[in-house]
Design a protein around this motif. Structure first.
Motif, PDB file in Angstrom:
ATOM      1  N   ASP A  35      14.687 -15.600   3.352  1.00 50.14           N
ATOM      2  CA  ASP A  35      14.780 -17.010   3.734  1.00 50.14           C
ATOM      3  C   ASP A  35      16.145 -17.617   3.412  1.00 50.14           C
ATOM      4  O   ASP A  35      16.432 -18.725   3.859  1.00 50.14           O
ATOM      5  CB  ASP A  35      13.692 -17.825   3.028  1.00 50.14           C
ATOM      6  N   LEU A  36      16.958 -16.909   2.635  1.00 47.16           N
ATOM      7  CA  LEU A  36      18.296 -17.397   2.301  1.00 47.16           C
ATOM      8  C   LEU A  36      19.224 -17.217   3.491  1.00 47.16           C
ATOM      9  O   LEU A  36      19.072 -16.273   4.271  1.00 47.16           O
ATOM     10  CB  LEU A  36      18.877 -16.621   1.108  1.00 47.16           C
ATOM     11  N   ASP A  37      20.201 -18.116   3.617  1.00 46.89           N
ATOM     12  CA  ASP A  37      21.211 -17.884   4.646  1.00 46.89           C
ATOM     13  C   ASP A  37      22.180 -16.808   4.143  1.00 46.89           C
ATOM     14  O   ASP A  37      22.109 -16.395   2.981  1.00 46.89           O
ATOM     15  CB  ASP A  37      21.929 -19.176   5.044  1.00 46.89           C
ATOM     16  N   GLU A  38      23.054 -16.356   5.004  1.00 49.05           N
ATOM     17  CA  GLU A  38      23.913 -15.225   4.670  1.00 49.05           C
ATOM     18  C   GLU A  38      24.795 -15.488   3.449  1.00 49.05           C
ATOM     19  O   GLU A  38      24.945 -14.618   2.591  1.00 49.05           O
ATOM     20  CB  GLU A  38      24.798 -14.868   5.863  1.00 49.05           C
ATOM     21  N   SER A  39      25.337 -16.686   3.325  1.00 47.67           N
ATOM     22  CA  SER A  39      26.193 -16.986   2.171  1.00 47.67           C
ATOM     23  C   SER A  39      25.381 -16.981   0.877  1.00 47.67           C
ATOM     24  O   SER A  39      25.850 -16.501  -0.155  1.00 47.67           O
ATOM     25  CB  SER A  39      26.922 -18.315   2.354  1.00 47.67           C
ATOM     26  N   GLN A  40      24.150 -17.477   0.925  1.00 50.74           N
ATOM     27  CA  GLN A  40      23.292 -17.458  -0.260  1.00 50.74           C
ATOM     28  C   GLN A  40      22.902 -16.029  -0.628  1.00 50.74           C
ATOM     29  O   GLN A  40      22.807 -15.704  -1.804  1.00 50.74           O
ATOM     30  CB  GLN A  40      22.031 -18.289  -0.023  1.00 50.74           C
ATOM     31  N   GLN A  41      22.669 -15.190   0.373  1.00 48.95           N
ATOM     32  CA  GLN A  41      22.353 -13.796   0.100  1.00 48.95           C
ATOM     33  C   GLN A  41      23.510 -13.107  -0.612  1.00 48.95           C
ATOM     34  O   GLN A  41      23.305 -12.332  -1.545  1.00 48.95           O
ATOM     35  CB  GLN A  41      22.010 -13.055   1.399  1.00 48.95           C
ATOM     36  N   LEU A  42      24.727 -13.408  -0.188  1.00 49.99           N
ATOM     37  CA  LEU A  42      25.903 -12.827  -0.841  1.00 49.99           C
ATOM     38  C   LEU A  42      26.045 -13.321  -2.279  1.00 49.99           C
ATOM     39  O   LEU A  42      26.428 -12.570  -3.171  1.00 49.99           O
ATOM     40  CB  LEU A  42      27.167 -13.137  -0.038  1.00 49.99           C
TER      41      LEU A  42
END
Length: 83
Positions: A35-42
């Motif tokens: 559910d995280l966006d890509e920047s949050q996943q990083l």
């Protein structure tokens, strides 16, 4: 960006030496990571590179993380646990 192999590595990295961290990270990566966006996943991936004593101190509220992105991710994970 996170293929199955990379997510598998993340899950492995969530297995820490401290039960307190395991019970935070394992459910989070299984239930909320997608559910995280890509920047949050990083940012989450970067959080997992931190040392266990630092992570423990941040999550238990003994210390404040100096990195604003990591501090926000810690807060996000803690807020999810409270719900």
């Amino acid at each position: 960006m996170f293929d199955k192999k990379r997510v598998s590595r993340l899950k492995w990295a969530c297995r820490r030496g401290m039960l307190e961290l395991d019970v935070l990270f394992m459910p989070f990566v299984d239930e909320a990571f997608d559910d995280l966006d890509e920047s949050q996943q990083l940012i989450f991936e970067r959080l997992l590179t931190c040392d266990d004593p630092d992570l423990f101190a941040w999550f238990m509220g003994h210390q404040k993380c100096d990195d604003p992105e990591l501090a926000q991710m810690v807060e996000h994970i803690l807020n999810r646990v409270k719900v």
